[in-house]
Scaffold this motif. Structure first.
Motif, PDB file in Angstrom:
ATOM      1  N   GLU A 283       0.818  -1.214   0.000  1.00 15.82           N
ATOM      2  CA  GLU A 283       0.000   0.000   0.000  1.00 15.82           C
ATOM      3  C   GLU A 283       0.855   1.269   0.000  1.00 15.82           C
ATOM      4  O   GLU A 283       0.359   2.364  -0.286  1.00 15.82           O
ATOM      5  CB  GLU A 283      -0.931   0.020   1.214  1.00 15.82           C
ATOM      6  CG  GLU A 283      -0.274   0.252   2.551  1.00 15.82           C
ATOM      7  CD  GLU A 283       0.158  -1.031   3.240  1.00 15.82           C
ATOM      8  OE1 GLU A 283       0.458  -0.986   4.451  1.00 15.82           O
ATOM      9  OE2 GLU A 283       0.178  -2.092   2.575  1.00 15.82           O
ATOM     10  N   HIS A 284       2.147   1.130   0.281  1.00 16.90           N
ATOM     11  CA  HIS A 284       3.040   2.292   0.276  1.00 16.90           C
ATOM     12  C   HIS A 284       3.606   2.598  -1.108  1.00 16.90           C
ATOM     13  O   HIS A 284       4.343   3.578  -1.261  1.00 16.90           O
ATOM     14  CB  HIS A 284       4.193   2.067   1.261  1.00 16.90           C
ATOM     15  CG  HIS A 284       3.764   1.996   2.689  1.00 16.90           C
ATOM     16  ND1 HIS A 284       3.353   3.095   3.405  1.00 16.90           N
ATOM     17  CD2 HIS A 284       3.653   0.938   3.530  1.00 16.90           C
ATOM     18  CE1 HIS A 284       3.025   2.736   4.635  1.00 16.90           C
ATOM     19  NE2 HIS A 284       3.200   1.430   4.743  1.00 16.90           N
ATOM     20  N   LEU A 285       3.272   1.785  -2.097  1.00 18.46           N
ATOM     21  CA  LEU A 285       3.790   2.003  -3.446  1.00 18.46           C
ATOM     22  C   LEU A 285       2.855   2.896  -4.247  1.00 18.46           C
ATOM     23  O   LEU A 285       1.631   2.721  -4.239  1.00 18.46           O
ATOM     24  CB  LEU A 285       3.980   0.663  -4.169  1.00 18.46           C
ATOM     25  CG  LEU A 285       5.011  -0.277  -3.557  1.00 18.46           C
ATOM     26  CD1 LEU A 285       5.103  -1.551  -4.375  1.00 18.46           C
ATOM     27  CD2 LEU A 285       6.382   0.407  -3.464  1.00 18.46           C
ATOM     28  N   ARG A 286       3.447   3.854  -4.945  1.00 18.63           N
ATOM     29  CA  ARG A 286       2.725   4.732  -5.872  1.00 18.63           C
ATOM     30  C   ARG A 286       3.496   4.718  -7.184  1.00 18.63           C
ATOM     31  O   ARG A 286       4.624   5.229  -7.250  1.00 18.63           O
ATOM     32  CB  ARG A 286       2.624   6.148  -5.312  1.00 18.63           C
ATOM     33  CG  ARG A 286       1.742   6.237  -4.063  1.00 18.63           C
ATOM     34  CD  ARG A 286       1.689   7.652  -3.515  1.00 18.63           C
ATOM     35  NE  ARG A 286       0.686   7.771  -2.460  1.00 18.63           N
ATOM     36  CZ  ARG A 286       0.444   8.891  -1.785  1.00 18.63           C
ATOM     37  NH1 ARG A 286       1.126   9.981  -2.078  1.00 18.63           N
ATOM     38  NH2 ARG A 286      -0.483   8.919  -0.856  1.00 18.63           N
ATOM     39  N   VAL A 287       2.906   4.165  -8.206  1.00 24.19           N
ATOM     40  CA  VAL A 287       3.609   3.920  -9.465  1.00 24.19           C
ATOM     41  C   VAL A 287       3.167   4.922 -10.523  1.00 24.19           C
ATOM     42  O   VAL A 287       1.973   5.038 -10.822  1.00 24.19           O
ATOM     43  CB  VAL A 287       3.367   2.485  -9.968  1.00 24.19           C
ATOM     44  CG1 VAL A 287       4.141   2.232 -11.265  1.00 24.19           C
ATOM     45  CG2 VAL A 287       3.785   1.466  -8.901  1.00 24.19           C
ATOM     46  N   ALA A 288       4.121   5.635 -11.103  1.00 28.26           N
ATOM     47  CA  ALA A 288       3.862   6.521 -12.234  1.00 28.26           C
ATOM     48  C   ALA A 288       3.805   5.681 -13.504  1.00 28.26           C
ATOM     49  O   ALA A 288       4.730   4.924 -13.791  1.00 28.26           O
ATOM     50  CB  ALA A 288       4.968   7.569 -12.342  1.00 28.26           C
ATOM     51  N   LEU A 289       2.714   5.808 -14.261  1.00 30.12           N
ATOM     52  CA  LEU A 289       2.515   5.041 -15.495  1.00 30.12           C
ATOM     53  C   LEU A 289       2.873   5.912 -16.686  1.00 30.12           C
ATOM     54  O   LEU A 289       2.303   6.984 -16.874  1.00 30.12           O
ATOM     55  CB  LEU A 289       1.063   4.572 -15.594  1.00 30.12           C
ATOM     56  CG  LEU A 289       0.498   3.855 -14.363  1.00 30.12           C
ATOM     57  CD1 LEU A 289      -0.964   3.514 -14.580  1.00 30.12           C
ATOM     58  CD2 LEU A 289       1.307   2.597 -14.048  1.00 30.12           C
ATOM     59  N   GLN A 290       3.808   5.432 -17.510  1.00 26.63           N
ATOM     60  CA  GLN A 290       4.274   6.214 -18.651  1.00 26.63           C
ATOM     61  C   GLN A 290       4.465   5.336 -19.876  1.00 26.63           C
ATOM     62  O   GLN A 290       4.737   4.139 -19.755  1.00 26.63           O
ATOM     63  CB  GLN A 290       5.621   6.876 -18.322  1.00 26.63           C
ATOM     64  CG  GLN A 290       5.502   8.153 -17.539  1.00 26.63           C
ATOM     65  CD  GLN A 290       4.924   9.287 -18.343  1.00 26.63           C
ATOM     66  OE1 GLN A 290       5.259   9.481 -19.519  1.00 26.63           O
ATOM     67  NE2 GLN A 290       4.047  10.068 -17.729  1.00 26.63           N
ATOM     68  N   CYS A 291       4.301   5.938 -21.058  1.00 25.01           N
ATOM     69  CA  CYS A 291       4.722   5.276 -22.292  1.00 25.01           C
ATOM     70  C   CYS A 291       5.415   6.307 -23.163  1.00 25.01           C
ATOM     71  O   CYS A 291       5.015   7.469 -23.203  1.00 25.01           O
ATOM     72  CB  CYS A 291       3.559   4.623 -23.029  1.00 25.01           C
ATOM     73  SG  CYS A 291       2.163   5.689 -23.410  1.00 25.01           S
TER      74      CYS A 291
END
Length: 529
Positions: free
Chosen positions: A286-294
């Motif tokens: 729950e401590h992970l925050r992932v930036a989604l990019q392409c």
């Protein structure tokens, strides 16, 4: 509506993504005369990942991929023709989200909240080896950062950071194995802008996001002294607290360049021992925050890496974690797939408002949002922004959309968020990191070279040819999906597990190459005088 592409029955040479599609995708380069479907013969050679018409399409008629409209035929297209920029355009579709159940007329059918699927939490959430901070947040890396208020202090910042480079001065960092490095994140603005305008406010919000980022054990903020972006105003407006872990000063105040460099070195030397006193311990996902990019997308992006990343995001959210989709111009025309998953009308309305802002922004400047795809995207098989966007939103999986953020605005909710940003990768990721992301997942079909200190970046190749050609830049080959060597669920699980090991300290390929310091690029918006 989840846009997770699954190939339907088709010959080994092609992929058909949806039963309503008017085109198929070439799995490999195909010569003229190839029969790709019963009675459908290629009229010309077609590159890998490019589109082939399955039926005759008259000029002015809409054309579908993913079961969605991606453009209007700009010329008559015969069955077996190569479909690309020479015979397909966005036509009159710009400005309209599509109703997938309608005919050929674009409609703003956002169907707000109509397809929200509740998240089913897993019984035993996954863990990673994280770095707990005193405020309860958890870091994935442990850096000391040097930020600048203005371009004028960039040279000083880099001169300080260079004294702690392990490849140049290994003796300086040898006693501190738990400190990942000292990085200078500089930029080209900070002056000659309105002191009370949007441009300065956005820059200050971005700098503050980095100043308080969980992956920094401590931060120096260095200015010149006479710039518009005064450090005192930055600290006050953003609610920052100066102290040993947030140390601000200016070149003019300290007495010039030489003294400013010496002061920075002195202060960091005093921080290193304490910064080194960290220990990785098991922490919940729950401590992970992932930036989604392409970036450097191709015709395979929406078939392999993006939907596979979406499957990993669904797992992350079920484990209590968060993900942030961004690049507003690259979800343009597919925003209806996100509004249908919005948890409230307020969330959807904020997304729609950002779309309208971009439309007005382009209209005033005589520009078009269909200026994207780029030359490289088009070489890889993407033709219109609608086609690119429909593939890009697949990175977000199927989770509910819980909030929409302004650029660099701190994330407040857990789950899937969208952050407004340009489509240029360094600018967009800079905003996502400022919002609080502590991991980056980056899909590419052309071979983007990218990193973003202080946050590690996972690179996902969309096709096996790229994987073989540029393997030392890539972390996972998603081309195995189209090669028939794996399935979407298995690949999504592989990406999710790799995110956990990356968060635990295992370096990514981008980190091994030293990417990260040059990719700090705050969004420059507004008038520079």
């Amino acid at each position: 509506m989840a846009l997770i592409a699954q190939a339907t029955d088709a010959p080994a040479s092609i992929i058909r993504l949806h039963e309503r599609d008017d085109v198929v995708i070439a799995r490999r380069p195909l010569p003229a005369g190839t029969e790709v479907s019963p009675g459908v013969v290629l009229s010309t050679a077609v590159p890998a990942a490019h589109k082939i018409a399955l039926r005759p399409i008259a000029a002015g008629e809409s054309l579908r991929r993913y079961g969605q409209i991606i453009g209007i035929a700009s010329a008559d297209i015969a069955a077996g023709d190569h479909v690309h920029v020479h015979n397909l355009s966005i036509g009159n579709l710009e400005g309209g989200a599509q109703d997938p159940n309608a005919g050929d007329t674009p409609a703003k059918d956002y169907a707000i909240g109509s397809e929200v699927m509740p998240v089913v939490p897993v019984a035993e959430p996954a863990t990673f080896m994280g770095i707990p901070r005193p405020d309860g947040r958890v870091a994935t890396r442990n850096y000391i950062g040097i930020l600048t208020s203005v371009n004028c202090s960039a040279t000083v910042a880099h001169a300080i950071a260079d004294q702690f480079r392990r490849d140049v001065h290994p003796e300086a960092m040898a006693p501190y194995p738990n400190v990942d490095g000292v990085v200078a994140l500089t930029h080209g603005v900070g002056c000659a802008v309105a002191a009370d305008g949007e441009a300065l406010a956005m820059l200050q919000r971005t700098l503050a996001g980095y100043a308080r980022h969980v992956n920094f054990a401590a931060v120096l903020v260095i200015g010149l002294g006479c710039e518009t972006n005064q450090i005192e105003a930055l600290i006050e407006s953003q609610g920052l607290q100066p102290g040993p872990r947030l140390y601000p000063y200016t070149i003019q105040q300290i007495g010039g360049t030489t003294r400013a460099i010496a002061e920075g070195i002195r202060h960091i030397e005093g921080l290193l021992a304490e910064a080194n006193q960290v220990e990785r311990v098991p922490c919940g996902a729950e401590h992970l925050r992932v930036a989604l990019q392409c970036g450097g997308s191709d015709g395979y992006s929406g078939i392999t890496a993006n939907p596979a990343l979406g499957a990993a995001v669904d797992r992350l959210v079920a484990h209590g974690g968060s993900a942030v989709l961004a690049e507003t111009p690259e979800i343009y025309g597919a925003e209806h797939l996100l509004t249908r998953r919005a948890v409230s009308p307020a969330v959807a309305d904020k997304l729609i408002a950002r779309i309208h802002w971009w439309e007005a922004y382009c209209r005033v400047r005589g520009a078009s949002l269909d200026n994207n795809p780029s030359a490289g995207n088009k070489a890889g098989g993407l033709t219109t922004i609608l086609e690119k966007s429909l593939g890009a939103v697949a990175k977000a999986g199927t989770a509910p959309l819980v909030e929409v953020l302004e650029y660099a605005e701190p994330m407040r909710e857990r789950g899937l968020a969208f952050m407004d940003s340009p489509g240029f990768d360094p600018v967009s990721v800079t905003g996502q990191v400022a919002s609080g992301c502590n991991l980056i997942a980056f899909t590419t079909g052309r071979g983007s070279a990218f990193g973003c200190a202080p946050v590690p970046s996972l690179k996902l190749a969309t096709n096996s040819a790229l994987w073989q050609r540029q393997r030392d830049d890539m972390d996972i080959n998603c081309g195995t999906l189209v090669d028939g060597e794996t399935d979407l669920d298995t690949l999504g699980e592989q990406i999710f597990q790799r995110l956990l090991t990356l968060a635990s300290g295992d370096p990514s390929q981008s980190e091994r190459h030293g990417y990260g310091q040059q990719e700090f690029v705050p969004w420059q918006i507004g008038v520079i005088t």
